[in-house]
Design a protein around this motif. Sequence first.
Motif, PDB file in Angstrom:
ATOM      1  N   ALA A 146       0.856  -1.205   0.000  1.00 37.72           N
ATOM      2  CA  ALA A 146       0.000   0.000   0.000  1.00 37.72           C
ATOM      3  C   ALA A 146       0.889   1.252   0.000  1.00 37.72           C
ATOM      4  O   ALA A 146       0.647   2.183  -0.773  1.00 37.72           O
ATOM      5  CB  ALA A 146      -0.933  -0.013   1.207  1.00 37.72           C
ATOM      6  N   ASP A 147       1.940   1.250   0.846  1.00 36.37           N
ATOM      7  CA  ASP A 147       2.879   2.396   0.900  1.00 36.37           C
ATOM      8  C   ASP A 147       3.530   2.654  -0.448  1.00 36.37           C
ATOM      9  O   ASP A 147       3.720   3.792  -0.854  1.00 36.37           O
ATOM     10  CB  ASP A 147       4.026   2.100   1.886  1.00 36.37           C
ATOM     11  N   GLN A 148       3.933   1.546  -1.099  1.00 37.43           N
ATOM     12  CA  GLN A 148       4.673   1.649  -2.369  1.00 37.43           C
ATOM     13  C   GLN A 148       3.750   1.688  -3.588  1.00 37.43           C
ATOM     14  O   GLN A 148       4.223   1.691  -4.720  1.00 37.43           O
ATOM     15  CB  GLN A 148       5.624   0.451  -2.528  1.00 37.43           C
ATOM     16  N   GLN A 149       2.452   1.689  -3.328  1.00 35.42           N
ATOM     17  CA  GLN A 149       1.450   1.667  -4.400  1.00 35.42           C
ATOM     18  C   GLN A 149       1.660   0.503  -5.373  1.00 35.42           C
ATOM     19  O   GLN A 149       1.666   0.672  -6.595  1.00 35.42           O
ATOM     20  CB  GLN A 149       1.427   3.009  -5.125  1.00 35.42           C
ATOM     21  N   LEU A 150       1.886  -0.670  -4.801  1.00 33.32           N
ATOM     22  CA  LEU A 150       2.056  -1.891  -5.607  1.00 33.32           C
ATOM     23  C   LEU A 150       0.747  -2.680  -5.596  1.00 33.32           C
ATOM     24  O   LEU A 150      -0.011  -2.618  -4.617  1.00 33.32           O
ATOM     25  CB  LEU A 150       3.173  -2.765  -5.010  1.00 33.32           C
ATOM     26  N   PRO A 151       0.484  -3.443  -6.666  1.00 30.98           N
ATOM     27  CA  PRO A 151      -0.754  -4.237  -6.677  1.00 30.98           C
ATOM     28  C   PRO A 151      -0.730  -5.347  -5.616  1.00 30.98           C
ATOM     29  O   PRO A 151       0.339  -5.894  -5.312  1.00 30.98           O
ATOM     30  CB  PRO A 151      -0.793  -4.842  -8.085  1.00 30.98           C
ATOM     31  N   VAL A 152      -1.893  -5.636  -5.059  1.00 30.92           N
ATOM     32  CA  VAL A 152      -2.003  -6.663  -3.999  1.00 30.92           C
ATOM     33  C   VAL A 152      -1.621  -8.033  -4.549  1.00 30.92           C
ATOM     34  O   VAL A 152      -0.895  -8.808  -3.921  1.00 30.92           O
ATOM     35  CB  VAL A 152      -3.451  -6.687  -3.440  1.00 30.92           C
ATOM     36  N   VAL A 153      -2.117  -8.343  -5.751  1.00 28.53           N
ATOM     37  CA  VAL A 153      -1.900  -9.675  -6.330  1.00 28.53           C
ATOM     38  C   VAL A 153      -0.722  -9.658  -7.300  1.00 28.53           C
ATOM     39  O   VAL A 153      -0.579  -8.738  -8.107  1.00 28.53           O
ATOM     40  CB  VAL A 153      -3.174 -10.149  -7.081  1.00 28.53           C
ATOM     41  N   ASP A 154       0.110 -10.702  -7.180  1.00 30.45           N
ATOM     42  CA  ASP A 154       1.173 -10.932  -8.163  1.00 30.45           C
ATOM     43  C   ASP A 154       0.940 -12.355  -8.707  1.00 30.45           C
ATOM     44  O   ASP A 154       1.340 -13.348  -8.092  1.00 30.45           O
ATOM     45  CB  ASP A 154       2.544 -10.800  -7.492  1.00 30.45           C
ATOM     46  N   ALA A 155       0.256 -12.409  -9.848  1.00 26.85           N
ATOM     47  CA  ALA A 155      -0.191 -13.710 -10.376  1.00 26.85           C
ATOM     48  C   ALA A 155       0.984 -14.619 -10.727  1.00 26.85           C
ATOM     49  O   ALA A 155       0.914 -15.838 -10.507  1.00 26.85           O
ATOM     50  CB  ALA A 155      -1.087 -13.499 -11.590  1.00 26.85           C
ATOM     51  N   SER A 156       2.076 -14.056 -11.248  1.00 21.71           N
ATOM     52  CA  SER A 156       3.194 -14.931 -11.646  1.00 21.71           C
ATOM     53  C   SER A 156       3.878 -15.519 -10.413  1.00 21.71           C
ATOM     54  O   SER A 156       4.257 -16.694 -10.404  1.00 21.71           O
ATOM     55  CB  SER A 156       4.188 -14.220 -12.570  1.00 21.71           C
ATOM     56  N   ARG A 157       3.997 -14.717  -9.354  1.00 23.02           N
ATOM     57  CA  ARG A 157       4.552 -15.239  -8.082  1.00 23.02           C
ATOM     58  C   ARG A 157       3.644 -16.354  -7.538  1.00 23.02           C
ATOM     59  O   ARG A 157       4.119 -17.383  -7.054  1.00 23.02           O
ATOM     60  CB  ARG A 157       4.693 -14.090  -7.073  1.00 23.02           C
ATOM     61  N   GLU A 158       2.342 -16.154  -7.633  1.00 20.16           N
ATOM     62  CA  GLU A 158       1.407 -17.162  -7.118  1.00 20.16           C
ATOM     63  C   GLU A 158       1.528 -18.476  -7.896  1.00 20.16           C
ATOM     64  O   GLU A 158       1.523 -19.553  -7.308  1.00 20.16           O
ATOM     65  CB  GLU A 158      -0.041 -16.639  -7.156  1.00 20.16           C
ATOM     66  N   GLN A 159       1.670 -18.381  -9.226  1.00 24.33           N
ATOM     67  CA  GLN A 159       1.819 -19.598 -10.038  1.00 24.33           C
ATOM     68  C   GLN A 159       3.090 -20.346  -9.675  1.00 24.33           C
ATOM     69  O   GLN A 159       3.094 -21.569  -9.500  1.00 24.33           O
ATOM     70  CB  GLN A 159       1.826 -19.253 -11.546  1.00 24.33           C
ATOM     71  N   GLU A 160       4.181 -19.574  -9.539  1.00 28.82           N
ATOM     72  CA  GLU A 160       5.477 -20.168  -9.191  1.00 28.82           C
ATOM     73  C   GLU A 160       5.410 -20.818  -7.805  1.00 28.82           C
ATOM     74  O   GLU A 160       5.887 -21.936  -7.598  1.00 28.82           O
ATOM     75  CB  GLU A 160       6.520 -19.045  -9.191  1.00 28.82           C
ATOM     76  N   LEU A 161       4.783 -20.112  -6.874  1.00 24.47           N
ATOM     77  CA  LEU A 161       4.631 -20.618  -5.499  1.00 24.47           C
ATOM     78  C   LEU A 161       3.846 -21.939  -5.487  1.00 24.47           C
ATOM     79  O   LEU A 161       4.254 -22.907  -4.846  1.00 24.47           O
ATOM     80  CB  LEU A 161       3.936 -19.534  -4.673  1.00 24.47           C
ATOM     81  N   LEU A 162       2.733 -21.969  -6.242  1.00 27.26           N
ATOM     82  CA  LEU A 162       1.915 -23.192  -6.260  1.00 27.26           C
ATOM     83  C   LEU A 162       2.709 -24.374  -6.823  1.00 27.26           C
ATOM     84  O   LEU A 162       2.651 -25.484  -6.285  1.00 27.26           O
ATOM     85  CB  LEU A 162       0.630 -22.979  -7.076  1.00 27.26           C
TER      86      LEU A 162
END
Length: 83
Positions: free
Chosen positions: A37-53
Motif C-alpha cells: 500500500a505504501d509503495q502503491q504496488l498491486p495486492v496480487v502478483d499472479a506470476s509469483r502465485e503460479q510459481e509458489l503453487l
Amino acid sequence: MNKMIDYRSQLDKVDQQLLETLAQRLEINREIRRYKADQQLPVVDASREQELLQNRKQYAEQIGVDPELTEELFKQILAFVTK
Ligand SMILES: C=C(O[C@@H]1C=C(C(=O)O)C=C[C@H]1O)C(=O)O
C-alpha cells in the motif's frame, strides 16, 4: 481406547503447530499488504502465485504429501490474503 486418546492428543499438538505456523504466515502477509500500500504496488502478483503453487506442490510430493491437497490449501490461503 488408550491408543485413540494418544492419537488424538498427537493430532491436537500437530494442529496447534499448524495454526501457529499459519498465524506467522498471515502476520507476514499483513506486513506485505502495508508495504505494498505504501509503495502503491498491486495486492496480487499472479506470476509469483503460479510459481509458489508449483514449488509447494513439488515439495509436497517430495515429502509424501498429496499435491492436490497442497494446491487446494495454498489456493485458499492466497485467496484469503489477497481479498
Ligand atoms: C505476498 C505477496 O502478495 C500476494 C500474496 C502472496 C502470498 O501470500 O504468498 C503471493 C503473491 C501475491 O499475490 C507477494 O507479492 O509476495
